[in-house]
Design an enzyme around this catalytic site. Structure first.
Site, mmCIF file in Angstrom:
data_model
loop_
_atom_site.group_PDB
_atom_site.id
_atom_site.type_symbol
_atom_site.label_atom_id
_atom_site.label_comp_id
_atom_site.label_asym_id
_atom_site.label_seq_id
_atom_site.Cartn_x
_atom_site.Cartn_y
_atom_site.Cartn_z
ATOM 1 N N GLU A 1 -23.963 -5.309 -23.117
ATOM 2 C CA GLU A 1 -25.060 -5.121 -22.166
ATOM 3 C C GLU A 1 -24.571 -5.306 -20.727
ATOM 4 O O GLU A 1 -24.915 -4.520 -19.832
ATOM 5 C CB GLU A 1 -26.173 -6.123 -22.474
ATOM 6 C CG GLU A 1 -27.302 -6.136 -21.458
ATOM 7 C CD GLU A 1 -27.999 -7.482 -21.398
ATOM 8 O OE1 GLU A 1 -28.591 -7.776 -20.343
ATOM 9 O OE2 GLU A 1 -27.933 -8.242 -22.386
ATOM 10 N N ASP B 1 -24.700 -2.200 -18.159
ATOM 11 C CA ASP B 1 -25.507 -2.296 -16.941
ATOM 12 C C ASP B 1 -24.754 -1.720 -15.743
ATOM 13 O O ASP B 1 -25.316 -1.003 -14.911
ATOM 14 C CB ASP B 1 -25.865 -3.764 -16.682
ATOM 15 C CG ASP B 1 -26.596 -3.960 -15.367
ATOM 16 O OD1 ASP B 1 -27.746 -3.508 -15.245
ATOM 17 O OD2 ASP B 1 -26.004 -4.562 -14.451
ATOM 18 N N ASP C 1 -32.258 -4.215 -22.898
ATOM 19 C CA ASP C 1 -30.887 -4.726 -23.018
ATOM 20 C C ASP C 1 -30.084 -3.910 -24.022
ATOM 21 O O ASP C 1 -28.883 -3.669 -23.831
ATOM 22 C CB ASP C 1 -30.909 -6.192 -23.464
ATOM 23 C CG ASP C 1 -31.405 -7.130 -22.365
ATOM 24 O OD1 ASP C 1 -31.536 -6.675 -21.210
ATOM 25 O OD2 ASP C 1 -31.666 -8.310 -22.674
ATOM 26 N N GLU D 1 -28.683 -0.690 -22.527
ATOM 27 C CA GLU D 1 -27.470 -0.953 -21.745
ATOM 28 C C GLU D 1 -26.288 -1.249 -22.658
ATOM 29 O O GLU D 1 -25.157 -0.836 -22.368
ATOM 30 C CB GLU D 1 -27.728 -2.117 -20.786
ATOM 31 C CG GLU D 1 -28.756 -1.783 -19.715
ATOM 32 C CD GLU D 1 -29.065 -2.945 -18.801
ATOM 33 O OE1 GLU D 1 -29.531 -2.702 -17.676
ATOM 34 O OE2 GLU D 1 -28.853 -4.111 -19.210
#
Length: 252
Positions: free
Chosen positions: A67, A71, A141, A144
């Site tokens: 994650e 991101d 989450d 990502e």
């Protein structure tokens, strides 16, 4: 020694995927048009920390690190697209749109309605019972984490392609909403609170070849004029002039 042990652990986990789980992962990839060489990476992207907390054999097998990586990939791909797509806009405009489209509020519906991530999540018993598959934070989450896993498995270009397929539609929604509301409509609403008149836009000039005009526009609020501002269309120039007025008046 630790690196070798971690590598071996990863190999063993990859080998331990059941045929049923691998088929599930393949089913996930098919509508998105993506492929994985290392199915373990994708599987890990769906493992929430609540599961690893409850299972000692999976203590480090969750999606938090993926994650974190995803991101950054998501942010870079989105920023690069906005930079190219909105050449007439200031940095602040790009930042606002980027923040909105990569937010939990935008990613969670993508996770559930486009990617169907809720069907593939691996949660701890407590999280499962508390409705974890519907929680926006967990869904966002996981989006990502999938992006991060794809980046590691296939490289940036493939991960960027997925990001844009998922996010450009959201960007367009925000652009359509922001285009009038933030600038021209905001300026008009502010001005009409104290005046019966409306802002007046004046086309000052239209420059360049016919296939590539640049429009120059100013906006007047009574006796006060703001601008001039440029745009590749008259509408864009008016929006930029309104933005200049809003900035000067401190109403954004």
């Amino acid at each position: 020694m630790e690196v070798a042990q971690l590598f071996l652990k990863g190999v063993l986990m990859q080998m331990s995927l059941s045929p049923e789980r691998k088929k599930q992962l393949e089913d996930f990839c098919r509508p998105l048009g993506i492929k994985f060489k290392n199915w373990n990476l994708l599987d890990q992207a769906f493992h929430h920390r609540s599961f690893s907390n409850e299972n000692l054999s999976h203590v480090r097998y969750n999606n938090e690190r993926l994650e974190f990586l995803g991101d950054s990939v998501l942010g870079l791909a989105t920023a690069a697209f906005l930079y190219k797509d909105m050449q007439e806009n200031a940095e602040g405009d790009l930042a606002k749109i980027k923040a909105q489209v990569v937010s939990e509020q935008s990613l969670a519906p993508i996770a559930k309605n486009v990617m169907h991530i809720d069907q593939y999540l691996v949660l701890g018993k407590g999280e499962e019972l508390s409705g974890g598959r519907e929680k926006k934070a967990i869904l966002a989450d996981a989006v990502e984490a999938v992006i991060g896993a794809l980046y590691l498995d296939a490289g940036y270009a493939i991960a960027e392609k997925l990001v844009l397929e998922l996010i450009v539609g959201e960007i367009r929604k925000v652009q359509q909403c922001k285009g009038t509301k933030d600038y021209k409509t905001t300026l008009q609403e502010f001005y009409q609170k104290k005046n019966k008149d409306v802002p007046h836009y004046t086309l000052i000039s239209k420059n360049g070849p016919e296939h590539d005009f640049t429009f120059v526009v100013s906006v007047s609020l009574g006796a006060v004029t703001y601008g001039p501002a440029q745009g590749k269309s008259k509408k864009a120039a008016e929006q930029n002039a309104a933005r200049m007025a809003c900035d000067s008046l401190g109403i954004l």
